[in-house]
Motif scaffolding. Structure first.
Motif, PDB file in Angstrom:
ATOM      1  N   LYS A 269      12.224   8.090  -7.741  1.00  0.00           N
ATOM      2  CA  LYS A 269      12.372   6.690  -7.350  1.00  0.00           C
ATOM      3  C   LYS A 269      13.533   6.028  -8.088  1.00  0.00           C
ATOM      4  CE  LYS A 269       7.554   5.872  -6.038  1.00  0.00           C
ATOM      5  NZ  LYS A 269       6.318   5.105  -6.298  1.00  0.00           N
ATOM      6  N   TRP A 273      16.782   4.314  -6.269  1.00  0.00           N
ATOM      7  CA  TRP A 273      17.251   2.945  -6.498  1.00  0.00           C
ATOM      8  C   TRP A 273      18.653   2.938  -7.089  1.00  0.00           C
ATOM      9  CZ3 TRP A 273      15.511  -1.025  -4.175  1.00  0.00           C
ATOM     10  CH2 TRP A 273      14.155  -1.120  -3.810  1.00  0.00           C
ATOM     11  N   TYR A 317      18.244   2.682   2.016  1.00  0.00           N
ATOM     12  CA  TYR A 317      16.833   2.472   1.678  1.00  0.00           C
ATOM     13  C   TYR A 317      15.922   3.071   2.750  1.00  0.00           C
ATOM     14  CZ  TYR A 317      12.380   0.096   0.935  1.00  0.00           C
ATOM     15  OH  TYR A 317      11.044  -0.168   0.754  1.00  0.00           O
ATOM     16  N   TYR A 318      16.259   2.834   4.019  1.00  0.00           N
ATOM     17  CA  TYR A 318      15.454   3.365   5.124  1.00  0.00           C
ATOM     18  C   TYR A 318      15.457   4.891   5.104  1.00  0.00           C
ATOM     19  CZ  TYR A 318      14.024   4.566   9.859  1.00  0.00           C
ATOM     20  OH  TYR A 318      13.392   5.129  10.942  1.00  0.00           O
ATOM     21  N   LYS A 321      13.345   6.054   2.139  1.00  0.00           N
ATOM     22  CA  LYS A 321      11.944   5.769   2.404  1.00  0.00           C
ATOM     23  C   LYS A 321      11.361   6.770   3.387  1.00  0.00           C
ATOM     24  CE  LYS A 321       8.351   2.922   2.049  1.00  0.00           C
ATOM     25  NZ  LYS A 321       7.650   2.650   0.777  1.00  0.00           N
ATOM     26  N   LYS A 322      12.155   7.107   4.407  1.00  0.00           N
ATOM     27  CA  LYS A 322      11.683   8.058   5.422  1.00  0.00           C
ATOM     28  C   LYS A 322      11.453   9.441   4.808  1.00  0.00           C
ATOM     29  CE  LYS A 322      12.802   9.716  10.064  1.00  0.00           C
ATOM     30  NZ  LYS A 322      13.789   9.681  11.180  1.00  0.00           N
ATOM     31  N   LEU A 326      10.843   6.893  -1.868  1.00  0.00           N
ATOM     32  CA  LEU A 326      10.515   5.540  -2.314  1.00  0.00           C
ATOM     33  C   LEU A 326       9.128   5.174  -1.842  1.00  0.00           C
ATOM     34  CD1 LEU A 326      13.885   3.657  -1.697  1.00  0.00           C
ATOM     35  CD2 LEU A 326      12.876   4.263  -3.903  1.00  0.00           C
TER      36      LEU A 326
END
Length: 326
Positions: A269, A273, A317-318, A321-322, A326
């Protein structure tokens, strides 16, 4: 010092001095004696050894501390070293195993026990007094059986207490996110106590089996099944302790793996970031330091650069996340 004289399974004399022991054995030709010494000196044991013809090596072992559990055969007697144990586990206090080392000389007409630490001798006396019929049929072999029975009972009770203490530790260690440090330290204390118990319990079944072997003239046919029962209990105590030792080791390993998984997840994570933050940093650094960007010194240029930062950061980010980062 504690003394007792048994005749026909009954106590005919007790609490007499060592100087009277030979006279009592002479007055009661069928009697056997028990002599218990608490932390005797070398001079004390030398007097006893001279009276009963004890081997110097056996006397040396009886004076030494932390001897391994064993049975040694000498021409006129046996030497036995065993450990009575207890398990202390109250609340969140670190678990501890306590051992009381007991050495014993088994002669033809006397059982001489040497306690190297304070122990509960009353349990041994109660065990002998609880079965007068069996005591009447045996002599020193019955006294030795009572000693083995009390010692193995303490070991089996400690093994059961350890097994019961494992349940709350297991519940707290298998929680999500790993166990707190205090719980892990409790688990390490439990494993240390188990290792100490195992050293005391593991040789016990071999010691009993050596006394009860077929060519031994110490144990008669009536007491032989009782010795086998003690041997069976010693084996069960060892199995329980080894099972608990394997169980706590696997729990500590599982907790370590869970902590590693949490650390890896946290690291992933942080890396994600860092990548998101690096995008606007790179864009602003590129356009702000190296060359004029489209819309330089124009209001729409600021809007364009800001939108570009937001869109690229959101896209990254997407994507992360996928992928579950995250």
């Amino acid at each position: 010092m504690q003394t007792r004289l048994y005749s026909g399974g009954r106590v005919v004399e007790q609490g007499f001095g060592f100087g009277e022991l030979a006279g009592h054995l002479s007055d009661h030709p069928e009697a056997v004696a028990w002599l218990d010494l608490l932390e005797p000196s070398a001079a004390d044991l030398a007097v006893v050894a001279a009276e009963f013809g004890l081997h110097p090596l056996a006397v040396e072992d009886a004076l030494a501390e932390h001897e391994r559990p064993k049975l040694d055969r000498y021409p006129d007697h046996l030497f036995v070293n065993v450990y009575a144990v207890a398990f202390d586990h109250v609340g969140d206090v670190s678990p501890k195993a306590h051992k009381v080392e007991i050495s014993a000389f088994v002669t033809e007409r006397a059982l001489i026990t040497v306690h190297k630490d304070e122990g509960d001798v009353d349990k041994l006396v109660k065990r002998w007094d609880s079965d007068a019929d069996l005591a009447a049929s045996g002599g020193v072999n019955f006294l030795l059986y009572g000693l083995f029975d009390v010692v193995v009972d303490s070991q089996y009770a400690a093994a059961r207490q350890v097994d019961e203490a494992m349940d709350p530790i297991e519940d707290r260690m298998l929680g999500e996110g790993g166990a707190p440090r205090a719980v892990r330290l409790h688990g390490f204390g439990l494993r240390r106590a188990l290792a100490m118990l195992r050293r005391a319990v593991a040789p016990m079944q071999d010691v009993v089996a050596e006394v009860n072997r077929a060519d031994s003239d110490l144990v008669d046919d009536q007491l032989r099944p009782y010795y086998r029962d003690v041997q069976d209990h010693a084996e069960r105590a060892l199995e329980s302790i080894e099972h608990s030792l394997t169980r706590i080791t696997e729990l500590l390993d599982a907790d370590l793996n869970e902590q590693s998984n949490i650390l890896n997840d946290t690291t992933r994570k942080l890396a994600a970031w860092a990548a998101i933050i690096a995008v606007p940093t790179a864009l602003t650094g590129y356009f702000g330091q190296n060359l004029p960007y489209p819309g330089y010194e124009q209001p729409w240029g600021f809007v364009l650069s800001t939108a570009l930062i937001v869109v690229t950061g959101a896209a990254l980010y997407y994507y992360l996340k996928k992928r579950g980062w995250l």
